[in-house]
Write an enzyme that holds these catalytic residues in place. Structure first.
Site, PDB file in Angstrom:
ATOM      1  N   ASP A   1     -63.724 -63.556  91.681  1.00  0.00           N
ATOM      2  CA  ASP A   1     -62.812 -64.214  92.530  1.00  0.00           C
ATOM      3  C   ASP A   1     -61.702 -64.666  91.850  1.00  0.00           C
ATOM      4  O   ASP A   1     -60.646 -64.917  92.507  1.00  0.00           O
ATOM      5  CB  ASP A   1     -63.644 -65.713  93.037  1.00  0.00           C
ATOM      6  CG  ASP A   1     -64.767 -65.273  94.147  1.00  0.00           C
ATOM      7  OD1 ASP A   1     -64.890 -63.939  94.641  1.00  0.00           O
ATOM      8  OD2 ASP A   1     -65.375 -66.156  94.558  1.00  0.00           O
TER       9      ASP A   1
ATOM     10  N   LYS B   1     -74.075 -66.876  96.263  1.00  0.00           N
ATOM     11  CA  LYS B   1     -73.311 -66.751  95.007  1.00  0.00           C
ATOM     12  C   LYS B   1     -73.690 -67.426  93.851  1.00  0.00           C
ATOM     13  O   LYS B   1     -73.726 -67.245  92.724  1.00  0.00           O
ATOM     14  CB  LYS B   1     -71.852 -67.010  95.234  1.00  0.00           C
ATOM     15  CG  LYS B   1     -70.880 -66.163  96.128  1.00  0.00           C
ATOM     16  CD  LYS B   1     -69.649 -66.547  96.232  1.00  0.00           C
ATOM     17  CE  LYS B   1     -68.757 -65.349  96.621  1.00  0.00           C
ATOM     18  NZ  LYS B   1     -67.148 -65.724  96.579  1.00  0.00           N
TER      19      LYS B   1
HETATM   20  N1  LIG Z   1     -59.914 -64.776  99.907  1.00  0.00           N
HETATM   21  C1  LIG Z   1     -61.029 -64.685  99.238  1.00  0.00           C
HETATM   22  O1  LIG Z   1     -61.308 -63.586  98.574  1.00  0.00           O
HETATM   23  C2  LIG Z   1     -62.145 -65.721  99.494  1.00  0.00           C
HETATM   24  C3  LIG Z   1     -62.828 -66.151  98.325  1.00  0.00           C
HETATM   25  C4  LIG Z   1     -63.722 -67.061  98.463  1.00  0.00           C
HETATM   26  C5  LIG Z   1     -63.726 -68.039  99.586  1.00  0.00           C
HETATM   27  N2  LIG Z   1     -62.954 -67.733 100.504  1.00  0.00           N
HETATM   28  C6  LIG Z   1     -62.562 -68.531 101.737  1.00  0.00           C
HETATM   29  O2  LIG Z   1     -62.562 -69.874 101.349  1.00  0.00           O
HETATM   30  C7  LIG Z   1     -63.112 -70.854 102.246  1.00  0.00           C
HETATM   31  C8  LIG Z   1     -64.234 -71.706 101.564  1.00  0.00           C
HETATM   32  O3  LIG Z   1     -65.089 -70.928 100.992  1.00  0.00           O
HETATM   33  P1  LIG Z   1     -66.144 -71.534 100.073  1.00  0.00           P
HETATM   34  O4  LIG Z   1     -67.047 -70.618  99.365  1.00  0.00           O
HETATM   35  O5  LIG Z   1     -65.260 -72.459  98.867  1.00  0.00           O
HETATM   36  O6  LIG Z   1     -66.947 -72.409 100.894  1.00  0.00           O
HETATM   37  P2  LIG Z   1     -67.675 -74.007 100.222  1.00  0.00           P
HETATM   38  O7  LIG Z   1     -68.235 -73.997  98.546  1.00  0.00           O
HETATM   39  O8  LIG Z   1     -68.644 -74.364 101.468  1.00  0.00           O
HETATM   40  O9  LIG Z   1     -66.699 -74.987 100.425  1.00  0.00           O
HETATM   41  C9  LIG Z   1     -66.126 -75.505 101.545  1.00  0.00           C
HETATM   42  C10 LIG Z   1     -64.851 -76.509 101.142  1.00  0.00           C
HETATM   43  O10 LIG Z   1     -64.367 -76.846 102.380  1.00  0.00           O
HETATM   44  C11 LIG Z   1     -64.325 -78.510 102.604  1.00  0.00           C
HETATM   45  N3  LIG Z   1     -64.458 -78.582 103.699  1.00  0.00           N
HETATM   46  C12 LIG Z   1     -65.237 -78.205 104.945  1.00  0.00           C
HETATM   47  N4  LIG Z   1     -65.038 -78.510 106.128  1.00  0.00           N
HETATM   48  C13 LIG Z   1     -63.903 -79.562 105.870  1.00  0.00           C
HETATM   49  C14 LIG Z   1     -63.239 -80.542 106.783  1.00  0.00           C
HETATM   50  N5  LIG Z   1     -63.695 -80.672 108.161  1.00  0.00           N
HETATM   51  N6  LIG Z   1     -62.272 -81.345 106.249  1.00  0.00           N
HETATM   52  C15 LIG Z   1     -62.116 -81.261 104.893  1.00  0.00           C
HETATM   53  N7  LIG Z   1     -62.702 -80.469 104.067  1.00  0.00           N
HETATM   54  C16 LIG Z   1     -63.651 -79.576 104.604  1.00  0.00           C
HETATM   55  C17 LIG Z   1     -65.495 -78.956 101.748  1.00  0.00           C
HETATM   56  O11 LIG Z   1     -65.512 -80.024 101.626  1.00  0.00           O
HETATM   57  P3  LIG Z   1     -66.783 -81.123 101.241  1.00  0.00           P
HETATM   58  O12 LIG Z   1     -67.021 -81.156  99.822  1.00  0.00           O
HETATM   59  O13 LIG Z   1     -66.547 -82.530 101.737  1.00  0.00           O
HETATM   60  O14 LIG Z   1     -67.848 -80.448 102.234  1.00  0.00           O
HETATM   61  C18 LIG Z   1     -65.557 -77.928 100.489  1.00  0.00           C
HETATM   62  O15 LIG Z   1     -64.320 -78.469  99.676  1.00  0.00           O
HETATM   63  C19 LIG Z   1     -63.694 -69.883 103.253  1.00  0.00           C
HETATM   64  O16 LIG Z   1     -63.066 -69.624 104.448  1.00  0.00           O
HETATM   65  C20 LIG Z   1     -63.990 -68.570 102.657  1.00  0.00           C
HETATM   66  O17 LIG Z   1     -63.903 -67.497 103.541  1.00  0.00           O
HETATM   67  C21 LIG Z   1     -61.984 -66.601 100.466  1.00  0.00           C
END
Ligand SMILES: NC(=O)c1ccc[n+]([C@@H]2O[C@H](COP(=O)([O-])OP(=O)(O)OC[C@H]3O[C@@H](n4cnc5c(N)ncnc54)[C@H](OP(=O)(O)O)[C@@H]3O)[C@@H](O)[C@H]2O)c1
Length: 281
Positions: free
Chosen positions: A108, A71
């Site tokens: 999004d 992305k």
């Molecule tokens: N419904 C939808 O259309 C949609 C759209 C986008 C994303 N999503 C979902 O949203 C989720 C996140 O996606 P993303 O793209 O934002 O991922 P990302 O950019 O990798 O961000 C992940 C986030 O989760 C945190 N995190 C990961 N492991 C953790 C833990 N053990 N404890 C606390 N915080 C933790 C990270 O914190 P740190 O910064 O400390 O690593 C970061 O803030 C995924 O499940 C994805 O499928 C859904």
């Protein structure tokens, strides 16, 4: 749009991508609107992203969605990116223009807001403080959309504080960064809580968050949609909070994408939701 000599093509580029439910969603729409076309999984390694983008026009694609891990890099690869994508710093959708050039956007934020509005039509972003857990790509879209809708206070709470601080610096007021150890107390007085971390997703532990200080009137949202009811949403529902799950965020992104690709805006119906939800069980 549909014509006898044009087969409509779109897809999703990701790595890995096999888990994506997007083909179910979009191929249902081709069938519902009686259009000849298909939506495919495009498993593209990071090293192949640029070449894959350049192949979209010659292959006859109307465009594609972009998912993890492409992305952010995709923003630099399109010919133009609209202000929403630039502000969020990432692209979720590419549109092939008639001259073959590529336009990038990010749906999004649209998906997040319109999912809430479908499930909670009275919702407004300016009702009170909004607590956002996480500071990754999903959080950026959520924060953008809440700020755009007039939120007056957005508390970004992240395990890695520096990422939350960077987001607060970038978006300015109303965004503040909150340390992870303060997360339970940071829910005090919130009108809305949004989980944007991967916690609670299948294969991951539940989000470690005590809801005791969260007002019962607060709306609780999760952008994770596998499972549709995450442990956070189940806990919120049990204590009487209204909840909005993340599946609709994915579904509503199809509206602007289809409008740009094929010139029609599909309705997000209970039947469509049921078809996609059936693949998540
Ligand atoms: N419904 C939808 O259309 C949609 C759209 C986008 C994303 N999503 C979902 O949203 C989720 C996140 O996606 P993303 O793209 O934002 O991922 P990302 O950019 O990798 O961000 C992940 C986030 O989760 C945190 N995190 C990961 N492991 C953790 C833990 N053990 N404890 C606390 N915080 C933790 C990270 O914190 P740190 O910064 O400390 O690593 C970061 O803030 C995924 O499940 C994805 O499928 C859904």
């Amino acid at each position: 749009m549909s014509s006898p000599d044009r087969f409509l093509l779109a897809g999703v580029m990701g790595w890995p991508v096999m888990q994506s439910r997007s083909p179910t969603l979009h191929n249902y729409l081709f069938a519902r609107y009686g259009l000849a076309g298909t939506y495919v999984l495009l498993a593209i390694e990071p090293a192949g992203l640029e070449a894959a983008f350049r192949a979209l026009a010659p292959l006859g694609f109307s465009g594609c969605n972009v998912t993890i891990p492409h992305k952010e890099r995709a923003l630099a690869l399109v010919d133009t990116a609209d202000p929403v994508a630039q502000r969020i710093g990432a692209i979720s959708c590419v549109v092939v223009r008639p001259d073959g050039s590529l336009a990038g956007t990010n749906n999004d934020a649209f998906g997040f807001v319109h999912n809430i509005l479908q499930q909670q039509p009275d919702w407004r972003a300016d009702r009170g403080p909004i607590a956002v857990i996480g500071a990754g790509g999903g959080a950026r879209a959520v924060v953008y959309s809440m700020a755009d809708r007039g939120a007056r206070e957005i508390r970004v709470i992240n395990r890695t504080l520096a990422r939350a601080e960077a987001l607060a610096r970038e978006f300015g007021p109303p965004v503040t960064a909150v340390a992870w150890k303060e997360r339970h107390r940071a829910l005090e007085g919130a009108a809305m809580l949004v989980n944007t971390t991967s916690q609670g997703m299948v294969g991951q532990p539940p989000l470690d968050l005590a809801l005791d200080t969260l007002p019962q009137s607060a709306l609780v949202c999760d952008i994770v949609y596998v499972p549709v009811e995450t442990p956070l949403l189940a806990a919120a529902r049990r204590r009487g909070n209204r909840t909005v799950d993340g599946l609709g965020m994915l579904l509503h992104q199809a509206r602007p994408a289809w409008h740009a690709w094929f010139g029609l805006e599909p309705a997000i119906t209970p039947e469509l939701r049921a078809v996609v939800e059936a693949t998540l069980i």
